[in-house]
Motif scaffolding. Structure first.
Motif, PDB file in Angstrom:
ATOM      1  N   TYR A  50       1.072  -1.221   0.037  1.00  0.00           N
ATOM      2  CA  TYR A  50       0.014  -0.109  -0.048  1.00  0.00           C
ATOM      3  C   TYR A  50       0.918   1.305  -0.169  1.00  0.00           C
ATOM      4  O   TYR A  50       1.978   1.173   0.610  1.00  0.00           O
ATOM      5  N   SER A  51       0.408   2.286  -0.572  1.00  0.00           N
ATOM      6  CA  SER A  51       1.115   3.597  -0.299  1.00  0.00           C
ATOM      7  C   SER A  51      -0.079   4.502  -0.266  1.00  0.00           C
ATOM      8  O   SER A  51      -1.255   4.618  -0.684  1.00  0.00           O
ATOM      9  N   VAL A  52       0.189   5.713   0.593  1.00  0.00           N
ATOM     10  CA  VAL A  52      -0.538   6.627   0.904  1.00  0.00           C
ATOM     11  C   VAL A  52       0.059   7.909   0.447  1.00  0.00           C
ATOM     12  O   VAL A  52       1.197   8.268   0.773  1.00  0.00           O
ATOM     13  N   ARG A  78      -8.928   4.143  -1.038  1.00  0.00           N
ATOM     14  CA  ARG A  78      -9.263   5.289  -0.482  1.00  0.00           C
ATOM     15  C   ARG A  78      -8.658   6.690  -1.282  1.00  0.00           C
ATOM     16  O   ARG A  78      -7.683   6.690  -1.684  1.00  0.00           O
ATOM     17  N   GLY A  79      -9.771   7.739  -1.466  1.00  0.00           N
ATOM     18  CA  GLY A  79      -9.564   8.913  -2.174  1.00  0.00           C
ATOM     19  C   GLY A  79      -9.723   8.589  -3.828  1.00  0.00           C
ATOM     20  O   GLY A  79     -10.346   7.634  -4.107  1.00  0.00           O
ATOM     21  N   ALA A  80      -8.834   8.954  -4.647  1.00  0.00           N
ATOM     22  CA  ALA A  80      -8.815   8.867  -6.003  1.00  0.00           C
ATOM     23  C   ALA A  80      -7.491   9.360  -6.684  1.00  0.00           C
ATOM     24  O   ALA A  80      -6.654  10.004  -6.231  1.00  0.00           O
ATOM     25  N   CYS A 129      -4.898   6.424  -1.240  1.00  0.00           N
ATOM     26  CA  CYS A 129      -4.394   4.985  -0.813  1.00  0.00           C
ATOM     27  C   CYS A 129      -4.490   4.182  -1.784  1.00  0.00           C
ATOM     28  O   CYS A 129      -5.645   3.881  -2.175  1.00  0.00           O
ATOM     29  N   ILE A 130      -3.370   3.635  -2.488  1.00  0.00           N
ATOM     30  CA  ILE A 130      -3.459   2.601  -3.535  1.00  0.00           C
ATOM     31  C   ILE A 130      -2.895   1.266  -3.021  1.00  0.00           C
ATOM     32  O   ILE A 130      -2.072   1.137  -2.287  1.00  0.00           O
ATOM     33  N   CYS A 131      -3.721   0.174  -3.447  1.00  0.00           N
ATOM     34  CA  CYS A 131      -3.220  -1.237  -3.167  1.00  0.00           C
ATOM     35  C   CYS A 131      -2.602  -1.822  -4.278  1.00  0.00           C
ATOM     36  O   CYS A 131      -3.271  -1.618  -5.435  1.00  0.00           O
ATOM     37  N   TYR A 132      -1.442  -2.435  -4.291  1.00  0.00           N
ATOM     38  CA  TYR A 132      -0.808  -3.159  -5.200  1.00  0.00           C
ATOM     39  C   TYR A 132      -0.555  -4.667  -4.880  1.00  0.00           C
ATOM     40  O   TYR A 132      -0.114  -4.969  -3.958  1.00  0.00           O
TER      41      TYR A 132
END
Length: 204
Positions: A50-52, A78-80, A129-132
């Motif tokens: 994850y990165s925020v 989370r977010g866009a 927040c992106i999930c890889y």
């Protein structure tokens, strides 16, 4: 869920079918069988990151050398963000082509990114927040970094002020320099199960 082709061969946008009622929303985020049918081979997760990011943060363009190679299934939880994938596979008929997709938590939309293809994004909101989900574990020294502002790629990030970037990304080589250095993946070794599709936005 609906799996759609992109301008980058082997990369797909996955759009879930949402079930909405008075309690909220339910949807499937990932189905291994459906994705394998599309790819022609299984996608087996080996690591999840994850990165925020704050708004206007630009991360990328990143890929992984082959070997070990690394396919990615990315979603915004989370977010866009504005996500861009770039074909960096030398010899690909779509070398330099890209696909732009807005990912957000509300839609649940995701992207499958095959080995050898570069990936980056611009955060459109604070606390994005992106999930890889990754097909291989991290191996130090195998990451390939391409400058996301490389004029040869001319990627449409859409920012209206200078983005927040790491020093590593800001000083990464352009695609021509990386190709000349021999660090990019070769098309034949990075295309297991990759169908041939129409090409647009190509450098070639």
């Amino acid at each position: 869920m609906r799996i759609s082709e992109t301008a980058v061969p082997g990369a797909y946008v996955i759009t879930p079918h949402q079930l909405v009622d008075e309690r909220g929303v339910f949807f499937e985020h990932f189905r291994a069988e459906l994705l394998a049918e599309t790819l022609g081979h299984p996608f087996v997760p080996r690591q999840i990151n994850y990165s925020v990011s704050r708004r206007n943060t630009l991360r990328g363009i990143h890929s992984v050398a082959i070997p070990p190679g690394q396919a990615k299934y990315v979603t915004c939880v989370r977010g866009a963000l504005r996500d861009i994938v770039v074909d960096l596979r030398v010899g690909s008929p779509a070398f330099g082509s890209y696909e732009t997709t807005v990912l957000d938590a509300e839609s649940g939309r995701g992207l499958y990114i095959p080995e050898g293809v570069g990936h980056g994004f611009l955060a459109l909101t604070d606390d994005t927040c992106i999930c890889y989900v990754l097909s291989s574990e991290h191996v130090p020294g195998t990451q390939i970094d391409i400058n996301p502002l490389d004029p040869d790629l001319a990627l449409p990030w859409g920012f209206d002020e200078p983005p927040v970037m790491s020093q590593k990304d800001a000083h990464a080589p352009g695609v021509a320099e990386a190709e000349a250095a021999g660090v990019l993946a070769k098309w034949p070794e990075a295309t297991q199960g990759t169908p041939s599709i129409a090409v647009r936005n190509s450098l070639t």
